[in-house]
Motif scaffolding. Structure first.
Motif, PDB file in Angstrom:
ATOM      1  N   ARG A  92     -33.069 -11.890   0.461  1.00 29.64           N
ATOM      2  CA  ARG A  92     -32.289 -11.195   1.482  1.00 29.64           C
ATOM      3  C   ARG A  92     -32.847 -11.319   2.889  1.00 29.64           C
ATOM      4  NH1 ARG A  92     -29.144 -11.382  -1.950  1.00 29.64           N
ATOM      5  NH2 ARG A  92     -28.296  -9.751  -3.220  1.00 29.64           N
ATOM      6  N   SER A  93     -34.191 -11.418   3.035  1.00 28.96           N
ATOM      7  CA  SER A  93     -34.751 -11.373   4.380  1.00 28.96           C
ATOM      8  C   SER A  93     -36.083 -12.108   4.449  1.00 28.96           C
ATOM      9  CB  SER A  93     -34.946  -9.921   4.826  1.00 28.96           C
ATOM     10  OG  SER A  93     -35.881  -9.278   3.988  1.00 28.96           O
ATOM     11  N   LEU A  94     -36.441 -12.438   5.683  1.00 26.76           N
ATOM     12  CA  LEU A  94     -37.705 -13.090   5.984  1.00 26.76           C
ATOM     13  C   LEU A  94     -38.388 -12.290   7.088  1.00 26.76           C
ATOM     14  CD1 LEU A  94     -39.758 -15.481   6.030  1.00 26.76           C
ATOM     15  CD2 LEU A  94     -38.216 -16.585   7.664  1.00 26.76           C
ATOM     16  N   ASP A  95     -39.593 -11.815   6.795  1.00 30.24           N
ATOM     17  CA  ASP A  95     -40.400 -11.161   7.820  1.00 30.24           C
ATOM     18  C   ASP A  95     -41.236 -12.235   8.493  1.00 30.24           C
ATOM     19  OD1 ASP A  95     -39.431  -8.639   7.204  1.00 30.24           O
ATOM     20  OD2 ASP A  95     -41.016  -8.255   5.750  1.00 30.24           O
ATOM     21  N   LEU A  96     -41.117 -12.341   9.796  1.00 34.34           N
ATOM     22  CA  LEU A  96     -41.794 -13.390  10.548  1.00 34.34           C
ATOM     23  C   LEU A  96     -42.679 -12.758  11.616  1.00 34.34           C
ATOM     24  CD1 LEU A  96     -41.957 -16.490  10.980  1.00 34.34           C
ATOM     25  CD2 LEU A  96     -40.174 -16.212  12.703  1.00 34.34           C
ATOM     26  N   ALA A  97     -43.977 -12.993  11.501  1.00 32.75           N
ATOM     27  CA  ALA A  97     -44.936 -12.452  12.468  1.00 32.75           C
ATOM     28  C   ALA A  97     -45.600 -13.583  13.248  1.00 32.75           C
ATOM     29  CB  ALA A  97     -45.979 -11.604  11.744  1.00 32.75           C
ATOM     30  N   LEU A  98     -44.838 -14.611  13.540  1.00 33.54           N
ATOM     31  CA  LEU A  98     -45.394 -15.762  14.248  1.00 33.54           C
ATOM     32  C   LEU A  98     -45.850 -15.403  15.653  1.00 33.54           C
ATOM     33  CD1 LEU A  98     -45.939 -18.828  14.188  1.00 33.54           C
ATOM     34  CD2 LEU A  98     -43.716 -19.085  15.278  1.00 33.54           C
ATOM     35  N   HIS A 106     -43.090 -16.821  23.359  1.00 31.86           N
ATOM     36  CA  HIS A 106     -42.189 -15.757  23.787  1.00 31.86           C
ATOM     37  C   HIS A 106     -40.912 -15.705  22.975  1.00 31.86           C
ATOM     38  CE1 HIS A 106     -44.712 -14.728  27.158  1.00 31.86           C
ATOM     39  NE2 HIS A 106     -44.842 -16.013  27.387  1.00 31.86           N
ATOM     40  N   GLN A 107     -40.565 -16.808  22.331  1.00 27.59           N
ATOM     41  CA  GLN A 107     -39.396 -16.789  21.465  1.00 27.59           C
ATOM     42  C   GLN A 107     -39.493 -17.906  20.439  1.00 27.59           C
ATOM     43  OE1 GLN A 107     -35.847 -17.242  23.860  1.00 27.59           O
ATOM     44  NE2 GLN A 107     -35.690 -19.393  23.395  1.00 27.59           N
ATOM     45  N   VAL A 108     -38.891 -17.632  19.300  1.00 25.55           N
ATOM     46  CA  VAL A 108     -38.826 -18.603  18.214  1.00 25.55           C
ATOM     47  C   VAL A 108     -37.371 -18.685  17.786  1.00 25.55           C
ATOM     48  CG1 VAL A 108     -39.543 -19.124  15.854  1.00 25.55           C
ATOM     49  CG2 VAL A 108     -41.148 -18.018  17.419  1.00 25.55           C
ATOM     50  N   ILE A 109     -36.860 -19.881  17.666  1.00 23.15           N
ATOM     51  CA  ILE A 109     -35.499 -20.061  17.174  1.00 23.15           C
ATOM     52  C   ILE A 109     -35.602 -20.365  15.690  1.00 23.15           C
ATOM     53  CG2 ILE A 109     -33.375 -21.398  17.319  1.00 23.15           C
ATOM     54  CD1 ILE A 109     -34.200 -21.995  20.271  1.00 23.15           C
ATOM     55  N   VAL A 110     -34.981 -19.515  14.880  1.00 21.92           N
ATOM     56  CA  VAL A 110     -35.013 -19.665  13.432  1.00 21.92           C
ATOM     57  C   VAL A 110     -33.649 -20.180  12.989  1.00 21.92           C
ATOM     58  CG1 VAL A 110     -35.350 -18.495  11.228  1.00 21.92           C
ATOM     59  CG2 VAL A 110     -36.665 -17.780  13.244  1.00 21.92           C
ATOM     60  N   ASP A 111     -33.651 -21.321  12.342  1.00 23.77           N
ATOM     61  CA  ASP A 111     -32.432 -21.923  11.820  1.00 23.77           C
ATOM     62  C   ASP A 111     -32.224 -21.377  10.409  1.00 23.77           C
ATOM     63  OD1 ASP A 111     -30.236 -23.607  11.621  1.00 23.77           O
ATOM     64  OD2 ASP A 111     -31.434 -25.296  10.917  1.00 23.77           O
ATOM     65  N   VAL A 112     -31.207 -20.548  10.234  1.00 23.76           N
ATOM     66  CA  VAL A 112     -30.933 -19.916   8.946  1.00 23.76           C
ATOM     67  C   VAL A 112     -29.781 -20.656   8.282  1.00 23.76           C
ATOM     68  CG1 VAL A 112     -30.281 -17.777   7.782  1.00 23.76           C
ATOM     69  CG2 VAL A 112     -31.681 -17.693   9.866  1.00 23.76           C
ATOM     70  N   SER A 117     -23.396 -20.125   4.942  1.00 25.82           N
ATOM     71  CA  SER A 117     -23.417 -19.978   6.400  1.00 25.82           C
ATOM     72  C   SER A 117     -24.569 -20.765   7.020  1.00 25.82           C
ATOM     73  CB  SER A 117     -23.528 -18.495   6.791  1.00 25.82           C
ATOM     74  OG  SER A 117     -24.803 -17.997   6.481  1.00 25.82           O
ATOM     75  N   HIS A 118     -24.449 -20.937   8.317  1.00 30.36           N
ATOM     76  CA  HIS A 118     -25.486 -21.614   9.101  1.00 30.36           C
ATOM     77  C   HIS A 118     -25.479 -20.975  10.479  1.00 30.36           C
ATOM     78  CE1 HIS A 118     -26.855 -25.428  11.405  1.00 30.36           C
ATOM     79  NE2 HIS A 118     -27.843 -24.592  11.218  1.00 30.36           N
ATOM     80  N   ARG A 119     -26.634 -20.476  10.896  1.00 35.08           N
ATOM     81  CA  ARG A 119     -26.723 -19.842  12.210  1.00 35.08           C
ATOM     82  C   ARG A 119     -28.162 -19.922  12.709  1.00 35.08           C
ATOM     83  NH1 ARG A 119     -27.305 -15.930   8.535  1.00 35.08           N
ATOM     84  NH2 ARG A 119     -28.783 -14.253   8.933  1.00 35.08           N
ATOM     85  N   ALA A 120     -28.323 -19.664  13.975  1.00 35.83           N
ATOM     86  CA  ALA A 120     -29.662 -19.612  14.574  1.00 35.83           C
ATOM     87  C   ALA A 120     -29.908 -18.180  15.033  1.00 35.83           C
ATOM     88  CB  ALA A 120     -29.757 -20.563  15.751  1.00 35.83           C
ATOM     89  N   GLU A 121     -31.117 -17.715  14.802  1.00 43.47           N
ATOM     90  CA  GLU A 121     -31.526 -16.408  15.304  1.00 43.47           C
ATOM     91  C   GLU A 121     -32.697 -16.617  16.239  1.00 43.47           C
ATOM     92  OE1 GLU A 121     -31.996 -12.978  12.931  1.00 43.47           O
ATOM     93  OE2 GLU A 121     -30.399 -13.534  11.554  1.00 43.47           O
ATOM     94  N   ILE A 122     -32.681 -15.912  17.356  1.00 40.48           N
ATOM     95  CA  ILE A 122     -33.769 -15.995  18.318  1.00 40.48           C
ATOM     96  C   ILE A 122     -34.652 -14.776  18.136  1.00 40.48           C
ATOM     97  CG2 ILE A 122     -34.385 -16.071  20.757  1.00 40.48           C
ATOM     98  CD1 ILE A 122     -31.701 -17.498  21.237  1.00 40.48           C
ATOM     99  N   ILE A 130     -35.646 -11.249   9.627  1.00 42.44           N
ATOM    100  CA  ILE A 130     -34.463 -12.095   9.763  1.00 42.44           C
ATOM    101  C   ILE A 130     -33.632 -11.962   8.485  1.00 42.44           C
ATOM    102  CG2 ILE A 130     -33.677 -14.488   9.977  1.00 42.44           C
ATOM    103  CD1 ILE A 130     -36.701 -14.706  11.279  1.00 42.44           C
ATOM    104  N   SER A 131     -32.391 -11.618   8.676  1.00 46.78           N
ATOM    105  CA  SER A 131     -31.496 -11.485   7.531  1.00 46.78           C
ATOM    106  C   SER A 131     -31.116 -12.868   7.011  1.00 46.78           C
ATOM    107  CB  SER A 131     -30.218 -10.725   7.941  1.00 46.78           C
ATOM    108  OG  SER A 131     -29.298 -10.743   6.870  1.00 46.78           O
TER     109      SER A 131
END
Length: 135
Positions: A92-98, A106-112, A117-122, A130-131
């Protein structure tokens, strides 16, 4: 995954001192322990199965340098991670502490990507969840 030397280390040249060498070693250790700062929800029972980590040095032409525009050397890190999950339906989710590991980021773009589905989360916070469920 790729991270620039400046974001990881705070410098953009090949390491010159023992302290800079230690900084490179730290980045390599953080990437090698990705399961500590990248975790999927517990119900999915995922574990880091494999990773590949490389510190690369590349040379680029400095456009601001006077002719003949000598190349400058810049470090970068590349890493790939493979996780194995016992219960994919429970994923269901990914915890990211990068960003917590690399405060200069300052930001990471995560390609989910999921089957539906396919989306990017910043991600802009030190710790983020990240869901992985479809929107």
């Amino acid at each position: 995954f790729e991270l620039s030397g400046n974001d990881a280390l705070g410098f953009t040249h090949r390491q010159r001192t023992a302290a800079e060498e230690d900084a490179v070693d730290r980045v390599m250790r953080v990437f090698a322990a990705a399961g500590d700062w990248m975790r999927f929800n517990a119900e999915a029972k995922c574990r880091l199965a494999a990773n590949s980590v490389a510190a690369n040095i590349y040379r680029v032409i400095d456009p601001d340098a006077p002719p003949p525009r000598p190349p400058i050397t810049k470090p970068a890190f590349e890493a790939g991670f493979t996780f194995t999950c016992e219960s994919i339906p429970a994923l269901r989710s990914l915890d990211l502490a990068l960003i917590a590991q690399f405060p200069r980021v300052h930001q990471v773009i995560v390609d989910v990507r999921t089957p539906s589905s396919h989306r990017a989360e910043i991600v802009t916070t030190p710790n983020a969840t990240i869901s992985l469920t479809p929107d």
